[in-house]
Design a protein around this motif. Sequence first.
Motif, mmCIF file in Angstrom:
data_model
loop_
_atom_site.group_PDB
_atom_site.id
_atom_site.type_symbol
_atom_site.label_atom_id
_atom_site.label_comp_id
_atom_site.label_asym_id
_atom_site.label_seq_id
_atom_site.Cartn_x
_atom_site.Cartn_y
_atom_site.Cartn_z
ATOM 1 N N LEU A 128 0.843 -1.197 0.000
ATOM 2 C CA LEU A 128 0.000 0.000 0.000
ATOM 3 C C LEU A 128 0.878 1.248 0.000
ATOM 4 N N ALA A 129 0.422 2.290 -0.665
ATOM 5 C CA ALA A 129 1.076 3.590 -0.541
ATOM 6 C C ALA A 129 0.612 4.250 0.747
ATOM 7 N N PRO A 130 1.426 5.081 1.386
ATOM 8 C CA PRO A 130 1.016 5.721 2.645
ATOM 9 C C PRO A 130 -0.244 6.568 2.476
ATOM 10 N N GLU A 131 -0.449 7.154 1.280
ATOM 11 C CA GLU A 131 -1.647 7.952 1.041
ATOM 12 C C GLU A 131 -2.906 7.081 1.128
ATOM 13 N N ARG A 132 -2.829 5.880 0.578
ATOM 14 C CA ARG A 132 -4.001 4.987 0.588
ATOM 15 C C ARG A 132 -4.276 4.479 1.996
ATOM 16 N N LEU A 133 -3.238 4.292 2.784
ATOM 17 C CA LEU A 133 -3.453 3.806 4.140
ATOM 18 C C LEU A 133 -4.231 4.831 4.966
ATOM 19 N N GLY A 134 -4.141 6.100 4.573
ATOM 20 C CA GLY A 134 -4.869 7.134 5.299
ATOM 21 C C GLY A 134 -6.324 7.254 4.902
ATOM 22 N N GLY A 162 15.744 14.344 7.179
ATOM 23 C CA GLY A 162 16.270 13.460 6.143
ATOM 24 C C GLY A 162 16.164 14.084 4.765
ATOM 25 N N HIS A 163 16.507 13.289 3.732
ATOM 26 C CA HIS A 163 16.645 13.829 2.387
ATOM 27 C C HIS A 163 15.437 13.598 1.499
ATOM 28 N N ASP A 164 14.393 12.934 1.983
ATOM 29 C CA ASP A 164 13.263 12.610 1.121
ATOM 30 C C ASP A 164 11.962 12.634 1.921
ATOM 31 N N PHE A 165 11.706 13.720 2.602
ATOM 32 C CA PHE A 165 10.554 13.824 3.503
ATOM 33 C C PHE A 165 9.238 13.699 2.739
ATOM 34 N N ARG A 166 8.310 12.874 3.263
ATOM 35 C CA ARG A 166 6.966 12.706 2.700
ATOM 36 C C ARG A 166 5.946 12.937 3.807
ATOM 37 N N PRO A 167 5.143 13.989 3.711
ATOM 38 C CA PRO A 167 4.183 14.300 4.787
ATOM 39 C C PRO A 167 3.246 13.139 5.123
ATOM 40 N N ASP A 168 2.873 12.325 4.135
ATOM 41 C CA ASP A 168 1.935 11.228 4.388
ATOM 42 C C ASP A 168 2.490 10.208 5.377
ATOM 43 N N TYR A 169 3.817 10.173 5.509
ATOM 44 C CA TYR A 169 4.418 9.221 6.440
ATOM 45 C C TYR A 169 4.153 9.605 7.899
ATOM 46 N N LEU A 170 3.822 10.850 8.139
ATOM 47 C CA LEU A 170 3.622 11.295 9.520
ATOM 48 C C LEU A 170 2.448 10.579 10.188
#
Length: 623
Positions: A128-134, A162-170
């Motif tokens: 799953l992508a983190p966006e879909r998990l939300g 870090g070098h590749d921050f993705r807000p959805d990971y929060l």
Amino acid sequence: MTLPDGTTPAAAALDVAPTPLDVLRDVFGYDSFRGDQQEIIETVARGGDALVLMPTGGGKSLCYQIPALVRHGTGVVVSPLIALMQDQVDALAALGVRAGFLNSTQNPDERREVERAYRSGELDLLYLAPERLGVPATARLLDEGTIALFAIDEAHCVSQWGHDFRPDYLRLGELAERWPGVPRIALTATATRHTHDEIATRLGLTEARHFVASFDRPNITYRVVPKDNPFRQLVDLLRTEHPGDAGIVYCLSRASVEKTAQQLSEQGFRALPYHAGLPPAVRAANQATFLREEGVVMVATIAFGMGIDKPDVRFVAHLDLPKSVEGYYQETGRAGRDGLPSTAWLAYGLADVVQQRKMIAESDGDLAHRRRLSAHLDAMLALCETVECRRAQLLRYFGQEHQGACGACDTCQNPPQAWDGTVPAQKLLSAVYRLDRERNQRFGVGHVVDILRGRATPKITQWRHDELTVFGVGEDLSDGEWRSVARQLLAQGLLEVDANHGTLLLTEASGDVLGRRREVRMRHDPRPQGGARRPARSAGPRPEAAALSDDDLAVFERLRAWRAAAAKEQGVPAYVVFHDATLRAVATERPADVAALSGISGVGQAKLERYGEGILAALHATG
């Protein structure tokens, strides 16, 4: 996945569940674990949480795939790599593992079938992508099945340092609240101590077991060369050291990506561009070509590469300076995943430093954000300018030590000389000072070098800069040497660049040099050593086959041809069939039958059944 006795892991769990070592041998075809793999796998298989820092090519995926196959239920893998999920699922299917994914590339019927398989317990792994998990509907779907574990891949994406921050990971820190009791494992190929701590905090893994493997990639040779017509230097690298090899060339801008890909194509290389501005269909097609075919050079921005599981990438070249050591390490780590000799090559010059400093000054965000960017850049510049073992400095950045010189980086193979650059530094800084303070003028590096070299150019005479006391005081150094001095002063924070005009400015630390209170140590850029090159070849042995005898090499090439045909027929990358390391072993050991073939590393039960007869036929073919 079906085990050799005909049962699935879910069914076997009701009776006698397979052990991690059973799965490693029967599914993946390996006899033993590497490093911390066994301890990590057993921790998660028992229901514990884990945070894993392990370099690319170190076997991170096994650390969640095997526990998912041992535990009851489906392992849910959270990954940002939508474009690669199909390839990941195909690779697992080739091993007999039941895997699926849910993302925006699927049509409704495809999604419904995956959802049905999950609810019915027919999936070992679900990506799953983190966006879909939300999405609430996805959470409800997961509640309707049995979750064996959560694996959070590319976990550094949660870190703003870090070098590749993705807000959805929060949002992923909420997994433990929604599904308490389900073990979680977070994995990344790179993290400093600061990033490591932030991952643990944001994902709620401070109490988890932490595993930090060595970040050393001994099969990669690290090289940084001073820029001198970088495209010509790149072509020279590819022709003399990597003809016919697959590789990645990183550029900073989309325009340079397209220009470089076109120029390489005109030079006879099979080169393709990749950047976020290309139409999605073009990006997908180019990525698929790179993964499925051999000898393709991908020219890309950093939008390309994360999660690329292509084991035979023989080189990663940077035509522009990376923004951070973490990014550089992550990108170079895409070379040599199969453990065979590979090259990480970076062309670096004064303009890179000027450009990066300017980009930081113009970046969005507050002062703290710009300071973080500056700290990243300073560390990258220190790695480029070091006179010590480059590998040792790289590992030190990640909090690890390397005993002695590695012997396999450019500073070990061709040691640069350190020299006292205090007087040249004073001359250059004095020129900048006099332009600014005496004339209220600011100029770029080229003009300052002309003043120091005593060149009465029209611009010099127009501005009467030939009347400055520093005019002509630097005739002892060449243009290139003066530009190296300026570059190193910028790298050491003794000089800076005006963000709006690209002109040179003094810093607070400049006064210590001008006032003779600080010595400035510099490095001479070493000249390339002709003897370090591999002889040019048009169709000679590839690096992975270099140690094979002539007879074994002929067999190896025959096996590669068979693999290419099998991969094309199935529409999968060649490495999904077998890795080069496995083909090498087959070529040298010459198994006589299926039983003997099963003892080759990388030949699991499913691959033995699917490809055994075919590879044996290719092995024993004549001519």
